[in-house]
Design a protein around this motif. Structure first.
Motif, mmCIF file in Angstrom:
data_model
loop_
_atom_site.group_PDB
_atom_site.id
_atom_site.type_symbol
_atom_site.label_atom_id
_atom_site.label_comp_id
_atom_site.label_asym_id
_atom_site.label_seq_id
_atom_site.Cartn_x
_atom_site.Cartn_y
_atom_site.Cartn_z
ATOM 1 N N LEU A 111 2.896 -10.295 8.521
ATOM 2 C CA LEU A 111 3.599 -9.371 7.644
ATOM 3 C C LEU A 111 4.896 -8.931 8.333
ATOM 4 N N LYS A 112 6.022 -9.146 7.668
ATOM 5 C CA LYS A 112 7.315 -8.718 8.220
ATOM 6 C C LYS A 112 7.543 -7.262 7.835
ATOM 7 N N ASP A 113 8.417 -6.567 8.594
ATOM 8 C CA ASP A 113 8.783 -5.212 8.167
ATOM 9 C C ASP A 113 9.690 -5.295 6.937
ATOM 10 N N ILE A 140 12.136 -7.990 4.638
ATOM 11 C CA ILE A 140 12.726 -9.302 4.359
ATOM 12 C C ILE A 140 14.052 -9.048 3.657
ATOM 13 N N CYS A 193 13.393 -7.522 11.148
ATOM 14 C CA CYS A 193 13.846 -8.129 9.883
ATOM 15 C C CYS A 193 13.774 -9.654 9.911
ATOM 16 N N SER A 253 5.997 -9.077 3.068
ATOM 17 C CA SER A 253 6.498 -7.822 3.634
ATOM 18 C C SER A 253 6.239 -6.676 2.669
ATOM 19 N N ILE A 259 7.025 1.648 5.027
ATOM 20 C CA ILE A 259 6.299 0.848 6.020
ATOM 21 C C ILE A 259 5.339 1.731 6.839
#
Lengths: 105, 336
Positions: free
Chosen positions: B4-6, B8, B30, B110, B316
């Motif tokens: 999981l990205k913070d 995108i 990112c 994300s 987040i």
């Protein structure tokens, strides 16, 4: 003084404008503010070709610059009377000009 | 499934790049995606050598230098890039997590999406030919990804700019036959390329046809030939397994238009509090957004990115506010 310009949009509709010759706009900016569907993506640097027009009739225009020529070389739907609207400044010299907006690229 | 990205970021132009910096200050990492093969967006694609005069602190800076500086500025925050791919699908699950899919099948997830897509994604200009779309992937290419694909093939390239010239010259030792078709007499590419092209034309290695256009594509399953119409002359039929029109790129809003975002004349409507869109978790910053008083300026996009990441942090971190710190006090904390 006010000058007269005639523009045929992409739907073939005819528009007539009376504009102060010292408004400081170019033809791309005029087409944008009149919401005639011209995008003017690059903002007037002769770098995107989204404001191509066909000159139908009117006074003789200042010549095509190097940047404009280079851009016209790469565009679709180019004709002998093609110009980039962003490179033509509104002034007394273009009074009576009639042009057609070229199809989208 | 991918990590999981913070955040995108769709679009690696100046505003997308600066978002990485502001997010990095808050400890958010990112991942950028861009349809172009390199970061910089229109600064590199449209006007790399034009000076910009309204970047605070830079009395004058070339567009390509601004991109280089931004890349340097964000490097401590180790952004990840997916370049040369277009986002075609964006979905959100019940837990508020977005899944994004590109045209090349890359999948990313994300909680926050920042759309910094400028004018949209750059797509090749396509010539007006009757059966052009039928031959796409069957002999018609707009972008050369793998030059060896053309080994021992007969190819026809259209265009008169740098890209058409450079590729025609490059492919001369790969393809079995190359024809370059140009609508005008003069070539306006880099003088060195024009000189080289003329040399190859004189020695018969490249067939150059000027004042001409490709007007017809022939073939049944795959492209077999093209018809070239020459001004004031007879049309010529050429054998060709590949036709490569290289007329440059033009930006289109593309798939973004179908994601249910509030739009106004091809721009995404946002709330100026934090540049959020009508879909919670999706923000739009830079030239792609619109709001009363909007100015399409890089410096305005930088401001939008800065405010946006504050709300992104809250999403987040489950509603927690970020603590505001000056870089003069805390410096930059590089990420791993």
């Amino acid at each position: 003084m006010d000058i007269q310009l005639k523009i045929i949009d992409r739907q073939g509709e005819f528009h007539e404008y009376e504009i102060p010759s010292d408004c400081g706009l170019n033809l791309m900016e005029l087409c944008k503010s009149a919401e005639l569907g011209v995008e003017g993506i690059c903002g007037g640097m002769a770098l995107c070709g989204s404001c191509m027009i066909y000159i139908d009739q009117g006074p003789e225009l200042p010549g095509v610059g190097e940047d404009e020529e280079k851009m016209l070389d790469t565009l679709m739907h180019v004709r002998k009377n093609s110009r980039l609207a962003c490179q033509i400044k509104i002034s007394e010299k273009i009074n009576g000009l009639q042009f057609t907006i070229a199809p989208n690229q | 499934m991918d990590n999981l990205k913070d955040i995108i970021i769709i679009g690696a132009g100046p505003v997308g790049l600066f978002t990485v910096f502001e997010a990095g200050l808050l400890g958010l990492k990112c991942h950028l995606i861009d349809a172009l093969g390199a970061p910089g967006g229109q600064l590199n694609e449209i006007y790399p050598k034009k000076p910009i005069y309204d970047i605070p602190g830079h009395p004058e800076i070339l567009a390509s230098d601004l991109v280089d500086n931004l890349m340097k500025q964000i490097s401590p925050f180790k952004p990840e890039f997916t370049l040369g791919e277009t986002v075609i699908e964006l979905t959100k699950d019940n837990e508020g997590i977005f899944t994004l899919m590109t045209d090349q099948g890359t999948m990313l997830r994300s909680k926050v999406i920042a759309i910094a897509a400028g004018l949209g994604c750059f797509e090749p200009r396509k010539p007006a030919l009757a059966n052009l779309e039928f031959f796409e992937k069957k002999g018609v290419d707009y972008i050369i990804r793998d030059p060896l694909k053309y080994k021992n093939s007969k190819i026809v390239i259209s265009g008169g700019g740098d890209s058409a010239l450079d590729w025609a010259i490059y492919l001369v030792n790969i393809a079995s036959e190359i024809t370059l078709v140009h609508r005008r007499t003069e070539f306006r590419g880099a003088p060195e390329s024009v000189r080289k092209l003329m040399e190859l034309s004189n020695s018969g290695k490249i067939n150059v046809i000027t004042n001409a256009e490709v007007t017809q594509l022939n073939g049944s399953e795959h492209l077999e030939g093209v018809v070239v119409s020459v001004e004031g002359g007879q049309p010529q039929t050429l054998d060709a397994q590949f036709y490569i029109p290289l007329f440059g790129l033009t930006p289109k809003l593309g798939p973004i238009a179908g994601w249910g975002l509030g739009l106004d004349k091809n721009a995404i409507q946002v709330n100026t509090l934090d540049y959020s869109t009508n879909i919670p978790g999706i923000f739009a910053i830079g030239d792609i957004n619109t709001y009363p008083g909007k100015l399409k300026l890089i410096l305005c996009g930088f401001h939008e990115a800065t405010l946006m990441v504050q709300s992104a942090y809250k999403i987040i971190h489950g509603g927690k506010d970020p603590s505001f710190k000056y870089t003069t006090v805390t410096g930059i904390k590089p990420m791993q």
